[in-house]
Design a protein around this motif. Sequence first.
Motif, PDB file in Angstrom:
ATOM      1  N   PHE A 196      10.317  19.303 -36.009  1.00 29.57           N
ATOM      2  CA  PHE A 196       9.461  18.143 -36.270  1.00 29.57           C
ATOM      3  C   PHE A 196       9.215  17.353 -34.990  1.00 29.57           C
ATOM      4  N   ALA A 197       8.081  16.661 -34.966  1.00 27.87           N
ATOM      5  CA  ALA A 197       7.739  15.800 -33.837  1.00 27.87           C
ATOM      6  C   ALA A 197       8.132  14.373 -34.178  1.00 27.87           C
ATOM      7  N   LEU A 198       8.367  13.558 -33.162  1.00 28.04           N
ATOM      8  CA  LEU A 198       8.750  12.166 -33.374  1.00 28.04           C
ATOM      9  C   LEU A 198       7.550  11.228 -33.387  1.00 28.04           C
ATOM     10  N   LYS A 199       6.399  11.765 -33.768  1.00 24.62           N
ATOM     11  CA  LYS A 199       5.188  10.955 -33.852  1.00 24.62           C
ATOM     12  C   LYS A 199       5.090  10.342 -35.255  1.00 24.62           C
ATOM     13  N   PHE A 200       5.011   9.024 -35.304  1.00 24.40           N
ATOM     14  CA  PHE A 200       4.916   8.306 -36.573  1.00 24.40           C
ATOM     15  C   PHE A 200       3.447   7.998 -36.868  1.00 24.40           C
ATOM     16  N   ALA A 203      11.527  10.031 -43.387  1.00 28.31           N
ATOM     17  CA  ALA A 203      12.975   9.954 -43.610  1.00 28.31           C
ATOM     18  C   ALA A 203      13.761  10.725 -42.562  1.00 28.31           C
ATOM     19  N   VAL A 204      13.338  11.962 -42.284  1.00 23.87           N
ATOM     20  CA  VAL A 204      14.062  12.796 -41.319  1.00 23.87           C
ATOM     21  C   VAL A 204      14.027  12.159 -39.933  1.00 23.87           C
ATOM     22  N   ARG A 205      12.902  11.603 -39.557  1.00 24.95           N
ATOM     23  CA  ARG A 205      12.768  10.969 -38.237  1.00 24.95           C
ATOM     24  C   ARG A 205      13.687   9.745 -38.122  1.00 24.95           C
ATOM     25  N   TYR A 206      13.690   8.913 -39.151  1.00 22.92           N
ATOM     26  CA  TYR A 206      14.534   7.715 -39.128  1.00 22.92           C
ATOM     27  C   TYR A 206      16.020   8.083 -39.097  1.00 22.92           C
ATOM     28  N   VAL A 207      16.400   9.058 -39.923  1.00 21.25           N
ATOM     29  CA  VAL A 207      17.798   9.503 -39.946  1.00 21.25           C
ATOM     30  C   VAL A 207      18.189  10.053 -38.581  1.00 21.25           C
ATOM     31  N   PHE A 208      17.302  10.840 -37.989  1.00 18.86           N
ATOM     32  CA  PHE A 208      17.579  11.421 -36.669  1.00 18.86           C
ATOM     33  C   PHE A 208      17.764  10.337 -35.618  1.00 18.86           C
ATOM     34  N   LEU A 209      16.862   9.358 -35.586  1.00 13.14           N
ATOM     35  CA  LEU A 209      16.933   8.303 -34.575  1.00 13.14           C
ATOM     36  C   LEU A 209      18.193   7.453 -34.744  1.00 13.14           C
ATOM     37  N   ILE A 210      18.560   7.151 -35.995  1.00  7.45           N
ATOM     38  CA  ILE A 210      19.774   6.366 -36.247  1.00  7.45           C
ATOM     39  C   ILE A 210      21.011   7.126 -35.778  1.00  7.45           C
ATOM     40  N   LEU A 211      21.072   8.418 -36.118  1.00  3.87           N
ATOM     41  CA  LEU A 211      22.212   9.239 -35.699  1.00  3.87           C
ATOM     42  C   LEU A 211      22.258   9.383 -34.175  1.00  3.87           C
TER      43      LEU A 211
END
Length: 249
Positions: free
Chosen positions: A197-201, A210-218
Amino acid sequence: MNMIKQIPNIITSLNILCGCVAVLFAVSGDLITAAFFVFLGIFFDFFDGLAARLLKAQSEVGLQLDSLADVITSGVAPGVIMFQLFNLSYFHQMQTLTETFSLEGWNISFKNYLPLIGLLIVIASAYRLAKFNVDTRQTSGFIGLPTPANTLLILSLPLILQFQYSELAETIILNQWFLIGMTVLSCILLNAEIPLFALKFKTWDFKSNAVRYVFLILCVVLLVLLKFLAIPFIILLYILLSLFKHKDH
């Protein structure tokens, strides 16, 4: 108006400049300063695309210039850094065999062709970027590890040695077989048929990101707890979450 449209290309040019400076420092053996300029180049790499979208200044020239910049900052620079890590590994081995260094050791190192393996990263990165430019599947995500992510993985090695030194870290990172394995793994990940996945919102709602937010928090948690040691775990987490997201769809 035309000058405003050139802002993304100017930012990309700063990426190129940072990449060139990073290569010069890497060649001289200053891997930490090289890492700093690579980080700065990746920063510009992120914002040139953002600027192009905000200013509606996307162009074919900008796309090609961005790839050429990435070849330097996220291809040549990490390749030379890996080359130098192989050299450090060689001298580390010599130091364990003899108690002192000598200038003759440097001459011997240039007769050792093993460090050239590190330059495979340059080839793999260039090939990955060429594929990206013609692969219509990578408009909203990636196939294979993006070159900046791979570069961060390589950069983490000298940064761990410098700022989180331990005998265990030195033994592992300066082991020639480990460096060979990392180089081969790097080249494979860059060009593997792995959907990421790309980190483009496109929107800011949690459900579709959801996956992007979880990834950034972790990522933040790992960086706080492990600092530079977190980077390899973040890359692994990125791949695992991408596979989970792809399987879920």
